[in-house]
Motif scaffolding. Sequence first.
Motif, short mmCIF file in Angstrom:
data_model
loop_
_atom_site.label_atom_id
_atom_site.label_comp_id
_atom_site.label_asym_id
_atom_site.label_seq_id
_atom_site.Cartn_x
_atom_site.Cartn_y
_atom_site.Cartn_z
N GLU A 11 42.63 55.51 51.94
CA GLU A 11 41.81 55.18 50.78
C GLU A 11 41.68 53.66 50.70
OE1 GLU A 11 42.74 58.88 47.76
OE2 GLU A 11 43.98 57.07 47.62
N PRO A 12 40.67 53.10 51.37
CA PRO A 12 40.56 51.64 51.43
C PRO A 12 40.40 50.98 50.06
CG PRO A 12 38.56 52.70 52.27
CD PRO A 12 39.58 53.78 52.11
N HIS B 282 43.10 44.14 46.73
CA HIS B 282 44.34 43.34 46.70
C HIS B 282 44.31 42.27 47.78
CE1 HIS B 282 48.53 42.14 46.99
NE2 HIS B 282 48.51 42.50 48.27
N TRP B 283 43.99 42.66 49.04
CA TRP B 283 44.01 41.67 50.11
C TRP B 283 42.87 40.66 49.97
CZ3 TRP B 283 48.42 41.12 51.87
CH2 TRP B 283 49.27 42.19 52.12
N GLN C 95 32.07 53.01 48.92
CA GLN C 95 32.10 54.41 49.31
C GLN C 95 32.90 54.65 50.59
OE1 GLN C 95 28.19 56.11 49.68
NE2 GLN C 95 28.95 58.15 50.22
N TYR C 96 32.72 53.76 51.58
CA TYR C 96 33.33 53.99 52.89
C TYR C 96 34.44 53.00 53.25
CZ TYR C 96 29.24 56.95 53.65
OH TYR C 96 28.27 57.93 53.54
N ALA D 131 35.78 57.33 60.07
CA ALA D 131 36.65 58.28 60.77
C ALA D 131 37.57 57.53 61.73
CB ALA D 131 35.80 59.31 61.51
N PHE D 132 37.04 56.47 62.34
CA PHE D 132 37.86 55.64 63.24
C PHE D 132 38.99 54.98 62.46
CE2 PHE D 132 38.36 51.29 65.14
CZ PHE D 132 39.06 51.69 66.27
N ALA D 133 38.68 54.43 61.29
CA ALA D 133 39.71 53.82 60.45
C ALA D 133 40.75 54.86 60.04
CB ALA D 133 39.07 53.17 59.22
N ASN D 134 40.30 56.05 59.73
CA ASN D 134 41.20 57.13 59.34
C ASN D 134 42.14 57.50 60.50
OD1 ASN D 134 41.80 59.16 57.17
ND2 ASN D 134 41.34 60.56 58.85
N LYS D 135 41.58 57.47 61.72
CA LYS D 135 42.38 57.75 62.93
C LYS D 135 43.52 56.72 63.05
CE LYS D 135 42.44 59.68 67.29
NZ LYS D 135 42.40 61.11 67.63
#
Length: 855
Positions: A8-9, A15-16, A540-541, A572-576
């Motif tokens: 969940e970005p 924060h960052w 959203q993403y 999906a790549f980030a989720n991986k």
Amino acid sequence: MQLEKVYEPQRFEPHWAQWWVESGIYHAKHEPGKPVFSLVIPPPNVTGSLHMGHMLEHTEIDVTVRWHRMKGFSTLWLPGTDHAGIATQMIVERQLAAEGKSRREMGREAFEKRVWSWKEESGGTIKRQMVQLGASCDWSRERFTLDPGLSRAVREVFVSLHEKGLIYRGEYMVNWCPGCQTAISDLETAHEETAGHLWHIRYEVVGEPGRYLVVATTRPETMLGDTAVAINAKDERYQDLHGRTVRLPLMDREIPIILDDMADPEFGTGVVKITPAHDLNDFEAGRRHQLPMIQVINNEAKITDAGGDYAGRDRYEARKRVVADLEALGLLERTEEYKVSLGKCSRCKTVIEPLVSKQWFVTTKPLAARAIAAVDAKEIEIIPENWVKTWNEWMHNIRDWCISRQLWWGHRIPAWYCDACGETVVAREDPDACPKCSGALRQDQDVLDTWFSSGLWPFSTLGWPEQTEDLKAFYPTSLLITGFDILFFWVARMAMLGIEFMGEVPFKQVYIHGLVRDADKQKMSKTKGNVIDPLVVTEQYGTDAVRMALLSGAAPGTDIVFTVDRIESSRAFANKIWNAARFIQMNVDTAAVVEGTGVEGTGVTSLEDRWIWSRLNTCAAEMNRAIETFRFHEAAQIVWHFIYDDFCDWYIELKKIRNDWNNIMAVFEQTLCLLHPVMPFITEELWHQLGAAAEESISLRPYPQYDAARNDAAAEREIGVLQAVVVACRGIRADLSLDPKLPLEGHISAVVDFEVVRRLAGVTLTVGGVATTGAVRSTPDFDLSLDVPLAQLEAQHKRLEKEREQLQKNVANSRRQLTDDVFLGKAPQKVVDSIRLKLAEYETQLAKVEAGLGL
């Protein structure tokens, strides 16, 4: 801390984004002995908010800046915004109009205060958005083009150029915008092909009743200001008219027939009308022949008193009246349809009017010559190189730059006029009285073109005209990343002014990025309704997914096709990556995240460890090369492939089988470093979650570099054969539509890790022998055959026969349609193209099925 189960970005990106600013880690320092990388932002207009073009540009800049910072450069990315003269004034004037007010009623001082108030309220939008999107700028050095320091630089440049005779005030033909009520430059004028007319008008030769010269015009209303007609001295048809006159229709005055090469005997009648006050070519002809200039259209695009009976009418209303009157007098020979290149103000879209006006100009030829030479000598490298030709065409044909604007918001021109003696004073400091007669002075009402101040941006933002430490350390800047649409608005002006005042080019490289287009490859615009708001899609993403989606299509010299599919794939790549980190965290002591980062000292002994370090080494070499050469799409694809395929799909799976977690943290840490410039948020979050100190940042870690000692060709070959065997086994299973869980046995000619094959492909292999039933795969490295139950093979054969029968029908139907002349004559081309495309697909599928049947 245990990583959340779900990526969940939105939970950590804000924060960052804030921490990077508040921590001050991107504050550029003067560090003697360290290489320097500096870059100034193309300052967005203070009026706006970020669009996808900005996000592409800022992402490419940020990748480059973060990469240089991790490579140990003393790095500066200087941010800021532009006051955007016309755009900002238009916004505030619209607000006033809604309140029933006008700037002229308010007066200049009150209006300027109102604009500054608006700027303070709304002008921070760009910064807030850039911070939100993670731009690693040095915000302590943020600049605005109307800051006091920059204003001083603007005045110094104006006065210096004036002293050198390179700035002058004079009457010249300008592009006048009746909507914005100001002169605008050629670059601010957009030309559109528009359906119009060409009117052929008869001018009677004085002294020869019934003899006419016919001229053609697309703007018949301007004939009211004609002061001559021109013929070519070599045109034999008009030899007897040299020195004669014609009678100007409707105005009943005689005008001379002049000899000029602008009249082409081969074009039309060979006669052209001359209106010096309303056409640039005519203006130049008027100067050559000392013709009077009669202005018949005013600043509001209405006919002046010089237009006689047509005075006070709008230009287009007057056009209709002029044409009707000519027709009534029998002086309109004919009218024809004609395509007109109509110049419009790029801001308000009003059709511009060429008018002669007293304005301030920069003599650009000598400045341009040095900028051209700098590009020719590669002191400024333009990338992609195809833009050099465009640059040269424009710079070699450059005209003097009209720098005065009839606005109130902007840098006021530092010129004062004495009405008593006529003296003009141009000064660095506001004068108290006329130096010639001590009389009262009034300052010029106009402001400078916005691009004049932004043309000083690379050195004015660093403190010039003071010789500051920043100027010494960071000028010339290393790189400029910008869009092709401001190559001449901005890049050329910076080159000319930087060389003139600093004696050096303002940047060593210019990288020109493409446009962001929608899924249909259309340019994004509000009128088309296809605009994507970067803040909406990042919410959203996630910002990292949007950055990756943009970069993956950002090949040099091409536009970027931005689609939802590409963003979803990037998410999906980030989720991986997130799931890989969770798996590692559950199996490994994460305190090791900041320990050894190479082969040395990490106990590398296993085949898969030797292989992954060799692959990571190759990836590092390719990533460094791709970012250095602005091949952002390749950088995105390289790191994606390494993480998705090599690290997640193979290395982690091999480590699971071995139940050996040595080295995986060191490899993952280096992998996060490789990825960081592209996807900064997730890499910072994971780096901290896996054990980094709270005050540290992955963005300050060294970027992985290629080391020939880490290459391991033997390990890569051995793992490569193992991968090929697993893929071949999986391929046979898929081709035969076998249950993924069905255990199989097989035979192979090579020795590989049979346990890995069994765990990853569900096949138990033995060396030697050949399967009696089943499928065979042969490669240069091995021969493989699998034992497949006969029932499975028969079922597969029946399925393929049925599929073949259907495909044959599809092929026949498609071919019948494409040979039917009646159908082809009626069907839309898109439909025909679609059928051709489907036929090709059917034929490909049929060939594959028949091969599976052994036909």
